[in-house]
Design a protein around this motif. Structure first.
Motif, PDB file in Angstrom:
ATOM      1  N   THR A 108       0.894  -1.675  -0.054  1.00 42.89           N
ATOM      2  CA  THR A 108      -0.196   0.224   0.021  1.00 42.89           C
ATOM      3  C   THR A 108       1.164   1.118  -0.176  1.00 42.89           C
ATOM      4  OG1 THR A 108       0.172   0.332   2.287  1.00 42.89           O
ATOM      5  CG2 THR A 108      -1.808  -0.974   1.144  1.00 42.89           C
ATOM      6  N   VAL A 109       0.360   2.654  -0.528  1.00 38.52           N
ATOM      7  CA  VAL A 109       1.105   3.223  -0.051  1.00 38.52           C
ATOM      8  C   VAL A 109       1.347   4.163   0.731  1.00 38.52           C
ATOM      9  CG1 VAL A 109       0.576   5.974  -0.355  1.00 38.52           C
ATOM     10  CG2 VAL A 109      -0.465   4.441  -2.479  1.00 38.52           C
ATOM     11  N   GLY A 110       0.934   3.743   2.172  1.00 39.24           N
ATOM     12  CA  GLY A 110       1.230   3.731   3.534  1.00 39.24           C
ATOM     13  C   GLY A 110       2.890   2.934   3.461  1.00 39.24           C
ATOM     14  N   GLU A 111       2.518   2.021   3.733  1.00 38.73           N
ATOM     15  CA  GLU A 111       3.900   0.738   3.255  1.00 38.73           C
ATOM     16  C   GLU A 111       4.697   1.029   2.907  1.00 38.73           C
ATOM     17  OE1 GLU A 111       1.426  -3.517   4.362  1.00 38.73           O
ATOM     18  OE2 GLU A 111       1.821  -3.092   2.332  1.00 38.73           O
ATOM     19  N   LEU A 112       4.440   1.692   1.665  1.00 43.65           N
ATOM     20  CA  LEU A 112       5.628   2.324   0.843  1.00 43.65           C
ATOM     21  C   LEU A 112       6.879   3.145   0.965  1.00 43.65           C
ATOM     22  CD1 LEU A 112       4.423   1.952  -2.404  1.00 43.65           C
ATOM     23  CD2 LEU A 112       5.733   0.630  -1.955  1.00 43.65           C
ATOM     24  N   ILE A 113       5.669   4.366   1.281  1.00 39.85           N
ATOM     25  CA  ILE A 113       5.935   5.713   2.157  1.00 39.85           C
ATOM     26  C   ILE A 113       6.178   5.460   3.769  1.00 39.85           C
ATOM     27  CG2 ILE A 113       5.735   7.854   2.870  1.00 39.85           C
ATOM     28  CD1 ILE A 113       3.537   7.721   0.744  1.00 39.85           C
ATOM     29  N   MET A 114       6.595   4.389   4.243  1.00 41.96           N
ATOM     30  CA  MET A 114       6.557   4.267   5.587  1.00 41.96           C
ATOM     31  C   MET A 114       8.183   2.891   5.492  1.00 41.96           C
ATOM     32  SD  MET A 114       3.826   4.482   8.231  1.00 41.96           S
ATOM     33  CE  MET A 114       2.892   2.581   7.697  1.00 41.96           C
ATOM     34  N   GLU A 115       7.807   2.601   4.878  1.00 42.55           N
ATOM     35  CA  GLU A 115       9.295   1.338   4.531  1.00 42.55           C
ATOM     36  C   GLU A 115      10.387   2.020   4.533  1.00 42.55           C
ATOM     37  OE1 GLU A 115      10.948  -1.978   1.591  1.00 42.55           O
ATOM     38  OE2 GLU A 115       9.834  -0.087   0.431  1.00 42.55           O
ATOM     39  N   PRO A 116      11.305   3.095   4.474  1.00 44.12           N
ATOM     40  CA  PRO A 116      12.658   3.611   4.606  1.00 44.12           C
ATOM     41  C   PRO A 116      12.614   4.364   5.898  1.00 44.12           C
ATOM     42  CG  PRO A 116      11.744   4.828   2.773  1.00 44.12           C
ATOM     43  CD  PRO A 116      10.465   4.484   3.138  1.00 44.12           C
ATOM     44  N   LEU A 117      11.369   4.252   6.583  1.00 44.48           N
ATOM     45  CA  LEU A 117      12.099   4.830   7.902  1.00 44.48           C
ATOM     46  C   LEU A 117      12.203   3.581   8.871  1.00 44.48           C
ATOM     47  CD1 LEU A 117       8.968   6.880   8.353  1.00 44.48           C
ATOM     48  CD2 LEU A 117      11.072   7.596   8.130  1.00 44.48           C
ATOM     49  N   VAL A 118      11.291   1.963   8.099  1.00 48.86           N
ATOM     50  CA  VAL A 118      11.019   1.277   9.388  1.00 48.86           C
ATOM     51  C   VAL A 118      12.942   0.443   8.701  1.00 48.86           C
ATOM     52  CG1 VAL A 118      10.519  -1.997   9.417  1.00 48.86           C
ATOM     53  CG2 VAL A 118       9.352   0.041   8.424  1.00 48.86           C
ATOM     54  N   HIS A 167      15.512   2.010   8.335  1.00 46.89           N
ATOM     55  CA  HIS A 167      16.303   2.803   9.084  1.00 46.89           C
ATOM     56  C   HIS A 167      16.384   3.298  10.627  1.00 46.89           C
ATOM     57  CE1 HIS A 167      19.105   4.368   5.571  1.00 46.89           C
ATOM     58  NE2 HIS A 167      18.005   4.028   4.931  1.00 46.89           N
ATOM     59  N   GLY A 168      14.887   2.203  10.734  1.00 44.34           N
ATOM     60  CA  GLY A 168      15.047   2.274  12.321  1.00 44.34           C
ATOM     61  C   GLY A 168      14.494   3.419  12.954  1.00 44.34           C
ATOM     62  N   VAL A 169      13.691   4.067  12.346  1.00 47.23           N
ATOM     63  CA  VAL A 169      13.368   5.685  12.756  1.00 47.23           C
ATOM     64  C   VAL A 169      11.983   5.989  13.512  1.00 47.23           C
ATOM     65  CG1 VAL A 169      12.217   8.099  12.469  1.00 47.23           C
ATOM     66  CG2 VAL A 169      14.297   6.490  10.246  1.00 47.23           C
ATOM     67  N   GLY A 170      12.128   5.425  15.026  1.00 46.23           N
ATOM     68  CA  GLY A 170      10.699   6.080  14.956  1.00 46.23           C
ATOM     69  C   GLY A 170      10.224   4.246  15.331  1.00 46.23           C
ATOM     70  N   ASP A 171       9.107   4.901  16.273  1.00 47.85           N
ATOM     71  CA  ASP A 171       7.698   3.335  16.163  1.00 47.85           C
ATOM     72  C   ASP A 171       7.290   4.076  15.891  1.00 47.85           C
ATOM     73  OD1 ASP A 171       6.669   5.454  17.542  1.00 47.85           O
ATOM     74  OD2 ASP A 171       6.663   4.967  19.312  1.00 47.85           O
ATOM     75  N   ASN A 172       5.848   2.842  15.991  1.00 48.48           N
ATOM     76  CA  ASN A 172       5.010   2.671  14.688  1.00 48.48           C
ATOM     77  C   ASN A 172       4.016   3.892  14.465  1.00 48.48           C
ATOM     78  OD1 ASN A 172       3.541   1.283  12.518  1.00 48.48           O
ATOM     79  ND2 ASN A 172       1.805   1.789  13.812  1.00 48.48           N
ATOM     80  N   VAL A 173       3.883   4.649  15.944  1.00 46.46           N
ATOM     81  CA  VAL A 173       2.637   6.331  16.428  1.00 46.46           C
ATOM     82  C   VAL A 173       3.353   7.159  15.312  1.00 46.46           C
ATOM     83  CG1 VAL A 173       1.979   7.397  18.087  1.00 46.46           C
ATOM     84  CG2 VAL A 173       1.735   5.453  17.780  1.00 46.46           C
ATOM     85  N   ASP A 174       4.575   6.981  15.920  1.00 45.18           N
ATOM     86  CA  ASP A 174       5.661   8.319  14.901  1.00 45.18           C
ATOM     87  C   ASP A 174       5.978   8.175  13.295  1.00 45.18           C
ATOM     88  OD1 ASP A 174       6.713   9.408  17.619  1.00 45.18           O
ATOM     89  OD2 ASP A 174       8.411   7.779  17.330  1.00 45.18           O
ATOM     90  N   GLN A 195       3.185   6.171  11.349  1.00 45.35           N
ATOM     91  CA  GLN A 195       2.060   6.960  11.039  1.00 45.35           C
ATOM     92  C   GLN A 195       1.942   8.414  10.767  1.00 45.35           C
ATOM     93  OE1 GLN A 195      -0.806   5.415   9.922  1.00 45.35           O
ATOM     94  NE2 GLN A 195       1.187   3.113  10.365  1.00 45.35           N
ATOM     95  N   GLN A 196       2.413   8.883  11.528  1.00 45.03           N
ATOM     96  CA  GLN A 196       2.619  10.848  11.991  1.00 45.03           C
ATOM     97  C   GLN A 196       3.187  11.012  10.701  1.00 45.03           C
ATOM     98  OE1 GLN A 196       4.011  11.666  15.484  1.00 45.03           O
ATOM     99  NE2 GLN A 196       1.933  11.764  17.092  1.00 45.03           N
ATOM    100  N   ARG A 197       4.836  10.896  10.174  1.00 45.64           N
ATOM    101  CA  ARG A 197       5.305  10.875   9.836  1.00 45.64           C
ATOM    102  C   ARG A 197       4.578  11.260   8.250  1.00 45.64           C
ATOM    103  NH1 ARG A 197       8.792  15.328   7.930  1.00 45.64           N
ATOM    104  NH2 ARG A 197      10.391  13.814   6.346  1.00 45.64           N
ATOM    105  N   LEU A 198       4.013  10.125   8.353  1.00 42.66           N
ATOM    106  CA  LEU A 198       3.153   9.473   6.704  1.00 42.66           C
ATOM    107  C   LEU A 198       2.258  10.455   6.349  1.00 42.66           C
ATOM    108  CD1 LEU A 198       2.584   7.391   4.358  1.00 42.66           C
ATOM    109  CD2 LEU A 198       1.000   6.172   6.290  1.00 42.66           C
ATOM    110  N   GLY A 199       1.682  10.817   8.035  1.00 39.13           N
ATOM    111  CA  GLY A 199       0.172  11.246   7.109  1.00 39.13           C
ATOM    112  C   GLY A 199       0.826  12.955   7.123  1.00 39.13           C
ATOM    113  N   LYS A 200       2.200  13.684   7.307  1.00 37.51           N
ATOM    114  CA  LYS A 200       2.712  14.870   7.415  1.00 37.51           C
ATOM    115  C   LYS A 200       3.156  14.971   5.657  1.00 37.51           C
ATOM    116  CE  LYS A 200       3.905  15.728  12.178  1.00 37.51           C
ATOM    117  NZ  LYS A 200       5.142  16.156  12.696  1.00 37.51           N
ATOM    118  N   LEU A 201       4.023  13.645   5.912  1.00 38.12           N
ATOM    119  CA  LEU A 201       4.320  13.627   3.793  1.00 38.12           C
ATOM    120  C   LEU A 201       3.372  13.812   2.526  1.00 38.12           C
ATOM    121  CD1 LEU A 201       6.927  10.738   4.544  1.00 38.12           C
ATOM    122  CD2 LEU A 201       7.666  12.831   3.591  1.00 38.12           C
TER     123      LEU A 201
END
Length: 324
Positions: A112-122, A124-131, A133-139
């Motif tokens: 999904t688009v959410g998974e694609l955009i959050m993949e770099p964060l995962v 590189h170990g950036v933040g937890d899932n809540v962080d 999700q918030q970053r996803l909404g901003k992007l």
């Protein structure tokens, strides 16, 4: 006043590919990039333009270490990227991103688009899932998409929307430098303009630096601060946007400008660049443009012209630079 240190410095970059056309054929060497040098200061957009096969996309991939250079230096913010090991380069990629030409091909259709955009964060170990999700909404908001788009798949979007998704993913790790490799060329003209305007807005808002690769001089003129013109792996001309478009010094640059459709006296005019691009495995002796150049002289067929400085920031590799 001291000159600002460039964010990116490329010096004598070279890439050669060895290819074979058959089991018993003698391998051939293709000189895709030959001694390319330039620098980009922070906050600048450098346009890299030329015909297909000129080596501009290879330059972009060499800078990001996606392919290994044969020789040369690529330095980002004072760090020699070629000297980094795999883990160090992985950490550096947070600052270095790319937006590819084909957004559909760049997106995993099973995510999904959410998974694609959050993949770099995962990764590189950036933040937890809540962080995340918030970053996803901003992007998504940053690139003009809605939060509900996160649950959809790439095939459910138009080409322009898919490119916005690619841009959002490239921005996920707060990079400082982005290579835009023909990032608007696969889009319709109206969508292309929207994408270019978005990239310019993001540059101003986030302080980004771009290497913008394109074959389209109209796009390069719209988005670039400085321009490099390449032909068969070599730099033919470089300068500010004003110098390249108003004080053209190289016959190849003039030919490219003449090939841009224009309206004059109420009629559309189009002057195609004459001749075929030579085989990069067997480039012409002397100036590589001599087989297609209207100004060719004997010296052009024997002696490769160096990049000559014409004025501050303006260079051209032509024995008769500025005389066209």
């Amino acid at each position: 006043m001291t000159e600002a240190r460039p964010l990116l410095r490329v010096d004598a970059l070279r890439k050669e590919f060895t290819v074979s056309s058959g089991l018993f054929a003698k391998p051939r060497t293709i000189r895709a990039v030959s001694d390319v040098s330039f620098s980009i200061i922070a906050g600048e957009t450098l346009g890299l333009v030329g015909e297909s096969g000129c080596g501009k996309t290879t330059v972009g991939r060499l800078i990001l270490n996606l392919i290994e250079p044969t020789a040369g230096l690529v330095e980002f913010d004072g760090t020699d990227l070629r000297a980094l090991d795999a883990s160090q380069m992985r950490a550096m990629r947070r600052d270095l991103q790319i937006v590819f030409q084909d957004p559909l091909g760049a997106l995993n259709p099973r995510m999904t688009v959410g998974e694609l955009i959050m993949e770099p964060l995962v990764i590189h170990g950036v933040g937890d899932n809540v962080d995340r999700q918030q970053r996803l909404g901003k992007l998504l908001s940053l690139v003009g998409l809605a939060s509900y788009h996160a649950g959809r798949f790439p095939h459910e979007f138009s080409g322009g929307q898919r490119q916005r998704i690619c841009i959002a993913r490239a921005l996920a790790l707060n990079p400082r430098f982005i290579v835009c490799d023909e990032a608007a060329s696969a889009l319709d003209v109206s969508i292309q303009a929207q994408t270019l305007n978005l990239l310019q807005d993001l540059k101003a808002e986030l302080g980004l630096t771009y290497l913008f690769i394109s074959h389209d001089l109209g796009v390069i003129r719209h988005i670039s601060d400085r321009v490099i013109v390449m032909y068969l792996g070599r730099v033919m001309e470089s300068g500010t946007k004003h110098q390249i478009f108003r004080s053209t010094a190289h016959p190849y640059t003039r030919a490219l400008l003449g090939a841009v459709p224009s309206r004059k006296h109420g009629k559309m005019r189009f002057n195609a660049l004459k001749g075929e691009l030579p085989n990069p495995a067997n480039p012409p002796e002397g100036c590589r443009f001599n087989t297609r150049c209207p100004m060719v002289r004997d010296i052009c067929r024997t002696a490769p012209p160096p990049l000559m400085k014409l004025e501050d920031g303006h260079e051209a590799a032509c024995h008769f630079a500025g005389q066209i």
